[in-house]
Design a protein around this motif. Structure first.
Motif, short mmCIF file in Angstrom:
data_model
loop_
_atom_site.label_atom_id
_atom_site.label_comp_id
_atom_site.label_asym_id
_atom_site.label_seq_id
_atom_site.Cartn_x
_atom_site.Cartn_y
_atom_site.Cartn_z
N THR A 93 31.54 69.00 22.36
CA THR A 93 31.53 68.43 21.00
C THR A 93 31.99 66.99 21.01
N ALA A 94 33.00 66.69 21.83
CA ALA A 94 33.49 65.32 21.93
C ALA A 94 32.42 64.40 22.52
N MET A 95 31.66 64.90 23.50
CA MET A 95 30.58 64.09 24.06
C MET A 95 29.52 63.78 23.01
N THR A 96 29.15 64.79 22.20
CA THR A 96 28.16 64.58 21.14
C THR A 96 28.67 63.57 20.11
N SER A 97 29.94 63.67 19.75
CA SER A 97 30.52 62.74 18.79
C SER A 97 30.50 61.31 19.34
N THR A 98 30.73 61.18 20.64
CA THR A 98 30.70 59.85 21.25
C THR A 98 29.29 59.27 21.22
N GLU A 99 28.27 60.08 21.50
CA GLU A 99 26.90 59.60 21.45
C GLU A 99 26.51 59.19 20.03
N ASN A 100 26.97 59.98 19.04
CA ASN A 100 26.69 59.62 17.65
C ASN A 100 27.37 58.30 17.27
N ALA A 101 28.58 58.10 17.77
CA ALA A 101 29.29 56.86 17.48
C ALA A 101 28.59 55.67 18.13
N LYS A 102 28.05 55.87 19.33
CA LYS A 102 27.29 54.80 19.97
C LYS A 102 26.05 54.45 19.16
N ALA A 103 25.34 55.48 18.67
CA ALA A 103 24.14 55.22 17.86
C ALA A 103 24.50 54.51 16.56
N ALA A 104 25.62 54.90 15.94
CA ALA A 104 26.05 54.23 14.71
C ALA A 104 26.39 52.77 14.96
N LEU A 105 26.97 52.49 16.12
CA LEU A 105 27.29 51.10 16.47
C LEU A 105 26.03 50.27 16.64
N GLU A 106 25.04 50.84 17.34
CA GLU A 106 23.78 50.11 17.52
C GLU A 106 23.08 49.88 16.19
#
Length: 229
Positions: A145-158
């Protein structure tokens, strides 16, 4: 009979006699004929319509983000080049969103590192039979779940970076500005569709005529016919 009656009757008889004499003695209308040789010729029909002249290629330039127009760098009849900055949206809100996205990514990475450490520790304890399988699976789920949240945060940053970049509106093609539909200080909303700020004609040496032809006439228009305007 009275004298006036005789006078009236005499006048009537004279009128009838005069009309009869005119009808009998007037010349009869002469019937005239004109003959011509039967020939085959062309019939020319013209169709008239009104319209306007427009560039063959014109590009509408809009904005993908909402905000207040902070500056305009092009106006009507301005010659622009592809990639040239022609308008700018106030970037304050989008800079704030970018800052929030960076903070969220750092928070997600911290949580990911913690979830990874706990999962590695749980695996060692489970290998020594010191941790139940159910607890190990819970740590694994938390890590994923933490990995998924990190990927979502990266997409939000982009996405935040892209939105901030959209505040700078550039010309998509070389051409001439033929329409400016915005002013400095105007608020534009891009929620449902991109508001058009400029219209750029790519090549004014190539023009087209846009006109409305009547429905009863359009069926007679064929390719290659002569047109004058």
């Amino acid at each position: 009979m009275k004298r006036s009656t005789w006078i009236f009757l005499g006048a009537g008889v004279l009128a009838v006699a005069g009309g009869t004499a005119y009808v009998l003695t007037r010349p009869k209308d002469e019937i005239k004929w004109r003959t011509a040789k039967l020939e085959k010729g062309n019939i020319t029909q013209r169709i008239s319509a009104t319209g306007g002249v427009a560039p063959v290629v014109q590009v509408a330039v809009g904005t993908q983000v909402s905000g207040v127009i902070q500056a305009l760098f092009a106006d009507y009849n301005s010659i622009v080049k592809k990639g040239q900055l022609i308008a700018q949206i106030d970037p304050t809100i989008w800079e704030t969103q970018l800052t929030d996205a960076k903070a969220n990514l750092e928070r997600a990475r911290t949580n990911l590192d913690d979830a990874r450490r706990q999962f590695e520790r749980a695996k060692r304890l489970a290998a020594d039979k010191l941790l139940a399988d159910q607890d190990l699976e819970a740590k694994q789920v938390a890590y994923q779940t933490a990995m998924t949240s990190t990927e979502n945060a990266k997409a939000a940053l982009e996405r935040a970076k892209a939105n901030l970049g959209y505040c700078n509106i550039t010309a998509p093609v070389d051409g001439v500005v033929i329409s400016r539909l915005a002013d400095v200080g105007q608020t534009v909303a891009a929620s449902f569709s991109a508001p058009v700020l400029f219209t750029i004609a790519r090549d004014l040496s190539k023009m087209k005529i846009e006109l409305a032809v009547d429905e009863s006439d359009i069926g007679q228009v064929k390719l290659g016919q002569t047109v004058s305007f």
